[in-house]
Design a protein around this motif. Structure first.
Motif, PDB file in Angstrom:
ATOM      1  N   ALA A 122      -4.175  -1.151  -5.715  1.00  0.00           N
ATOM      2  CA  ALA A 122      -5.230  -1.680  -6.595  1.00  0.00           C
ATOM      3  C   ALA A 122      -5.371  -3.194  -6.437  1.00  0.00           C
ATOM      4  N   ILE A 123      -4.241  -3.895  -6.302  1.00  0.00           N
ATOM      5  CA  ILE A 123      -4.264  -5.351  -6.128  1.00  0.00           C
ATOM      6  C   ILE A 123      -4.967  -5.723  -4.817  1.00  0.00           C
ATOM      7  N   TYR A 124      -4.613  -5.025  -3.740  1.00  0.00           N
ATOM      8  CA  TYR A 124      -5.228  -5.337  -2.442  1.00  0.00           C
ATOM      9  C   TYR A 124      -6.697  -4.918  -2.399  1.00  0.00           C
ATOM     10  N   LYS A 125      -7.048  -3.837  -3.077  1.00  0.00           N
ATOM     11  CA  LYS A 125      -8.456  -3.442  -3.149  1.00  0.00           C
ATOM     12  C   LYS A 125      -9.279  -4.519  -3.846  1.00  0.00           C
ATOM     13  N   GLU A 126      -8.725  -5.037  -4.938  1.00  0.00           N
ATOM     14  CA  GLU A 126      -9.446  -6.076  -5.694  1.00  0.00           C
ATOM     15  C   GLU A 126      -9.592  -7.350  -4.865  1.00  0.00           C
ATOM     16  N   LYS A 127      -8.567  -7.663  -4.083  1.00  0.00           N
ATOM     17  CA  LYS A 127      -8.577  -8.906  -3.311  1.00  0.00           C
ATOM     18  C   LYS A 127      -9.387  -8.786  -2.030  1.00  0.00           C
ATOM     19  N   TYR A 128      -9.308  -7.622  -1.358  1.00  0.00           N
ATOM     20  CA  TYR A 128      -9.906  -7.488  -0.032  1.00  0.00           C
ATOM     21  C   TYR A 128     -10.964  -6.379   0.087  1.00  0.00           C
ATOM     22  N   GLY A 129     -11.121  -5.570  -0.947  1.00  0.00           N
ATOM     23  CA  GLY A 129     -12.076  -4.471  -0.878  1.00  0.00           C
ATOM     24  C   GLY A 129     -11.408  -3.159  -0.495  1.00  0.00           C
ATOM     25  N   GLU A 130     -12.098  -2.063  -0.739  1.00  0.00           N
ATOM     26  CA  GLU A 130     -11.536  -0.734  -0.528  1.00  0.00           C
ATOM     27  C   GLU A 130     -11.384  -0.358   0.945  1.00  0.00           C
ATOM     28  N   ASN A 131     -12.124  -0.999   1.811  1.00  0.00           N
ATOM     29  CA  ASN A 131     -12.177  -0.561   3.208  1.00  0.00           C
ATOM     30  C   ASN A 131     -10.869  -0.726   3.975  1.00  0.00           C
ATOM     31  N   ILE A 132      -9.963  -1.565   3.468  1.00  0.00           N
ATOM     32  CA  ILE A 132      -8.706  -1.739   4.209  1.00  0.00           C
ATOM     33  C   ILE A 132      -7.706  -0.619   3.921  1.00  0.00           C
ATOM     34  N   ILE A 133      -7.947   0.188   2.908  1.00  0.00           N
ATOM     35  CA  ILE A 133      -6.979   1.209   2.500  1.00  0.00           C
ATOM     36  C   ILE A 133      -7.209   2.513   3.254  1.00  0.00           C
ATOM     37  N   ALA A 134      -6.203   2.908   4.056  1.00  0.00           N
ATOM     38  CA  ALA A 134      -6.253   4.199   4.748  1.00  0.00           C
ATOM     39  C   ALA A 134      -5.672   5.298   3.870  1.00  0.00           C
ATOM     40  N   GLY A 135      -4.720   4.926   3.008  1.00  0.00           N
ATOM     41  CA  GLY A 135      -4.080   5.891   2.122  1.00  0.00           C
ATOM     42  C   GLY A 135      -2.784   5.324   1.575  1.00  0.00           C
ATOM     43  N   PHE A 136      -2.168   6.064   0.650  1.00  0.00           N
ATOM     44  CA  PHE A 136      -0.878   5.637   0.098  1.00  0.00           C
ATOM     45  C   PHE A 136      -0.148   6.839  -0.478  1.00  0.00           C
ATOM     46  N   ARG A 137       1.181   6.678  -0.593  1.00  0.00           N
ATOM     47  CA  ARG A 137       2.033   7.730  -1.154  1.00  0.00           C
ATOM     48  C   ARG A 137       3.325   7.102  -1.628  1.00  0.00           C
ATOM     49  N   ASN A 138       3.918   7.671  -2.684  1.00  0.00           N
ATOM     50  CA  ASN A 138       5.197   7.150  -3.160  1.00  0.00           C
ATOM     51  C   ASN A 138       6.322   7.497  -2.188  1.00  0.00           C
ATOM     52  N   GLY A 139       7.469   6.870  -2.393  1.00  0.00           N
ATOM     53  CA  GLY A 139       8.581   7.026  -1.464  1.00  0.00           C
ATOM     54  C   GLY A 139       9.623   8.033  -1.878  1.00  0.00           C
ATOM     55  N   TYR A 140       9.292   8.929  -2.817  1.00  0.00           N
ATOM     56  CA  TYR A 140      10.266   9.910  -3.297  1.00  0.00           C
ATOM     57  C   TYR A 140       9.984  11.269  -2.665  1.00  0.00           C
TER      58      TYR A 140
END
Length: 252
Positions: A122-140
């Motif tokens: 969410a922080i990076y989306k706000e700073k750079y926009g949604e286009n940089i996000i390919a995906g995410f997942r927790n580490g558990y």
């Protein structure tokens, strides 16, 4: 990597690179769609690599190995080697996320608790926009989930992958599945998501420069961190003096 000087500190390789040189190498590799596996080394990882062959192999197999902690830069000098500066994992990650925005690369974030990694995104989306996000997942996740996660990352078409899981799990995971994931750049970033999200505060610059980040971290989580840092710091000093003695015997 071509034209990169690689030194040895207590039988663990480290590349003699600045931050700018590291970012430039990564950028060129992504542009060429080459596979580049990055790792940073600090005192604890160097100590653990002495007694964990799988961890050491996962480090040696990396294409770029940076000095994460100032202690590694000092250790190089103590052993008559040269490193131009530390290239802290979290600083490199921040620089590369900015590069992703500039060059229209996509980033996948893996690790930490769900609420933490979601906040980082969410922080990076706000700073750079949604286009940089390919995906995410927790580490558990368990070993039985690893292949599915690697395939999820592959299917995201990410250009960069940052993995915020503790050592040696992240190093071994990345080394095991990098061919499956097919991401041009992959990197383990330890507790960086906790810092970016605000869950953990980073040490002031003056403490970073005099190698006291470990003390600042211990003050925030004394119950969990004091024993880890006490044992690894003592072992690190012991290993360095043993290596220095070997050098003195060779030169005499």
């Amino acid at each position: 990597m071509e034209n990169v000087i690689r030194i040895q500190i207590c039988n663990v390789p480290v590349d003699s690179l600045t931050m700018d040189q590291t970012v430039d190498l990564i950028d060129k590799s992504i542009q060429r769609k080459e596979s580049l596996h990055h790792v940073v080394v600090n005192a604890a990882k160097l100590v653990n690599a002495q007694r964990d062959p799988e961890l050491r192999d996962s480090i040696v197999d990396c294409d770029i190995i940076n000095a994460d902690g100032q202690s590694i830069v000092w250790a190089a000098r103590f052993l008559k080697q040269h490193l131009p500066e530390r290239v802290a994992g979290i600083d490199l990650m921040e620089n590369l996320v900015a590069l992703a925005h500039k060059k229209k690369y996509k980033v996948f974030f893996l690790g930490a608790k769900q609420e933490v990694v979601a906040k980082v995104v969410a922080i990076y989306k706000e700073k750079y926009g949604e286009n940089i996000i390919a995906g995410f997942r927790n580490g558990y996740f368990g070993k039985e989930d690893e292949l599915d996660i690697a395939q999820q990352i592959r299917d995201s078409n990410a250009d960069m992958l940052f993995v915020a899981i503790s050592s040696p799990k992240k190093e071994i995971f990345l080394n095991k599945y990098k061919s499956e994931m097919k991401v041009p750049f992959i990197m383990g970033v330890g507790g960086s998501f906790d810092v970016v999200s605000g869950k953990i505060k980073r040490a002031p610059l003056w403490m970073q420069e005099i190698c006291l980040e470990w003390f600042f971290r211990t003050m925030q989580e004394p119950g969990r961190m004091w024993k880890r840092y006490l044992t690894t710091n003592i072992a690190f000093v012991k290993i360095l003096f043993q290596e220095r003695m070997k050098l003195m015997r060779k030169s005499s």
